[in-house]
Design an enzyme around this catalytic site. Structure first.
Site, PDB file in Angstrom:
ATOM      1  N   ASP A 113      -7.038   0.379   7.935  1.00  0.00           N
ATOM      2  CA  ASP A 113      -6.915  -0.313   6.648  1.00  0.00           C
ATOM      3  C   ASP A 113      -8.249  -0.295   5.890  1.00  0.00           C
ATOM      4  O   ASP A 113      -8.309  -0.694   4.727  1.00  0.00           O
ATOM      5  CB  ASP A 113      -6.448  -1.758   6.895  1.00  0.00           C
ATOM      6  CG  ASP A 113      -5.682  -2.329   5.713  1.00  0.00           C
ATOM      7  OD1 ASP A 113      -5.202  -1.549   4.870  1.00  0.00           O
ATOM      8  OD2 ASP A 113      -5.570  -3.569   5.622  1.00  0.00           O
ATOM      9  N   LYS A 120       5.993  -1.894   5.986  1.00  0.00           N
ATOM     10  CA  LYS A 120       5.060  -0.898   6.522  1.00  0.00           C
ATOM     11  C   LYS A 120       5.638  -0.256   7.775  1.00  0.00           C
ATOM     12  O   LYS A 120       5.553   0.956   7.967  1.00  0.00           O
ATOM     13  CB  LYS A 120       3.699  -1.557   6.829  1.00  0.00           C
ATOM     14  CG  LYS A 120       2.918  -1.901   5.563  1.00  0.00           C
ATOM     15  CD  LYS A 120       1.713  -2.790   5.823  1.00  0.00           C
ATOM     16  CE  LYS A 120       1.020  -3.134   4.507  1.00  0.00           C
ATOM     17  NZ  LYS A 120      -0.049  -4.124   4.629  1.00  0.00           N
ATOM     18  N   GLN A 162      -3.245  -7.868   9.464  1.00  0.00           N
ATOM     19  CA  GLN A 162      -2.663  -8.221   8.169  1.00  0.00           C
ATOM     20  C   GLN A 162      -3.308  -9.506   7.633  1.00  0.00           C
ATOM     21  O   GLN A 162      -3.250 -10.552   8.278  1.00  0.00           O
ATOM     22  CB  GLN A 162      -1.142  -8.397   8.316  1.00  0.00           C
ATOM     23  CG  GLN A 162      -0.418  -8.774   7.035  1.00  0.00           C
ATOM     24  CD  GLN A 162      -0.372  -7.636   6.014  1.00  0.00           C
ATOM     25  OE1 GLN A 162      -0.127  -6.489   6.351  1.00  0.00           O
ATOM     26  NE2 GLN A 162      -0.592  -7.965   4.753  1.00  0.00           N
TER      27      GLN A 162
END
Ligand code: NAP
Length: 285
Positions: free
Chosen positions: A120, A53, A97
């Protein structure tokens, strides 16, 4: 029949090119998009995802810090870090994450994250906005899936879509995004009975299970669309095997995503797209 490929890798490249030019415009106005990441230091798969990413983010011109969470990190330290990032106006987006180490409360951490930084799209607030139809950041993996389907003009309206999996980061938001596009949606999970029969009734099967090659071609209605979000570890190698048995499914389906090269690259492109959207809000404020 041999299904046509839904090429997530190719489309993600196009999206990243478009993002690069939007970031150039932002930088010309003095705005440097910044996406910070919080990641478990002991989880090799998470570290690998974050590396990818960050590499793509840098290519586009998005900067960012990565904060590693260790076994010794306390919940209070994690929350303090999130509050600091919420308050930092130079940070446009924060990626927490999944998964965090088990000694930490991930839900509490997500609740602490500001809506405007949740690029996200996985906090309770972002998912609530999706469910009631308000604008907000949409969860990156399902957003990548619906953008891929739209790009190939795969019809969804009135079609029966079966989502297999009901996780917060994938199955549930995917179901609501398909519903937003007027599909008739079923959700299956580990307690669902007669899954192969249910699959055979679906025009579109979205596999979000985490079990290597569980879905075989003889589970599918001829001409069904197959979206495989699975990214499984087999023989110690992460990522080369999806939830669907590609060869047998390809014989029966009309469209199919490959693994790798389908949903994975679209997830990263959509996360970065949300981060650029967040940075562009600075122009309006
Ligand atoms: P998860 O949190 O473990 O959820 C898995 C879901 O599958 C659960 O809802 C579970 O049901 C259901 N399930 C498990 N076994 C089943 C079975 N035998 N039959 C029917 N349903 C079953 O996983 P996740 O985070 O959603 O991820 C799913 C997969 O997608 C993984 O392979 C992951 O690596 C991959 N993934 C890929 C991307 C990408 O960018 N490509 C992003 C995220 C995740 P219960 O709820 O009843 O337990």
């Amino acid at each position: 029949m041999s299904a046509q490929i839904l090429d997530g890798k190719g489309l993600s490249r196009e999206i990243r090119e478009e993002l690069k030019s939007r970031v150039t415009d932002l930088r010309a106005r003095g705005i440097v998009p910044r996406l910070d990441v919080i990641v478990a230091a002991q989880d090799p798969a998470s570290l690998a995802y974050v590396r990818m990413k960050r590499k793509w983010a840098e290519e586009i011109g998005i900067v960012g810090e990565a904060y590693e969470i260790h076994d010794t990190t306390t919940q209070a330290q994690l929350l303090q870090r999130i509050y600091e990032l919420n308050a930092n106006r130079q940070v446009h987006g924060v990626l927490l994450q999944h998964p965090l180490p088990p000694h930490l409360d991930e839900q509490e951490a997500l609740l602490a994250l500001g809506d405007e930084k949740d690029v996200d799209g996985i906090t309770a607030a972002s998912l609530g906005r999706l469910v009631v139809g308000l604008p907000g950041f949409r969860c990156a993996t399902p957003l990548g899936i619906v953008r891929l389907l739209a790009h190939y003009e795969v019809p969804l309206e009135g079609r029966h879509a079966l989502v297999i999996g009901r996780s917060q980061i994938l199955g549930k938001p995917a179901a609501f995004m398909l519903l937003e596009r007027n599909a008739t949606v079923s959700i299956a999970h580990s307690r669902t009975r007669d899954l192969p029969d249910l699959c055979r009734q679906a025009d579109l099967v979205l596999a979000a299970v985490g079990r290597a090659e569980m879905i075989h071609g003889d589970w599918l209605k001829p001409g069904a669309v197959v979206v495989d979000a699975g990214y499984n570890k087999v023989d110690g190698r992460q990522g080369d095997v999806g939830d669907c048995h590609f060869e047998s499914c390809r014989e029966v389906a009309s469209w199919i995503t490959p693994v790798p090269g389908g949903v994975g690259p679209m997830t990263v492109a959509c996360l970065l797209s949300n981060a650029v959207d967040a940075a562009e809000r600075e122009i309006e404020s």
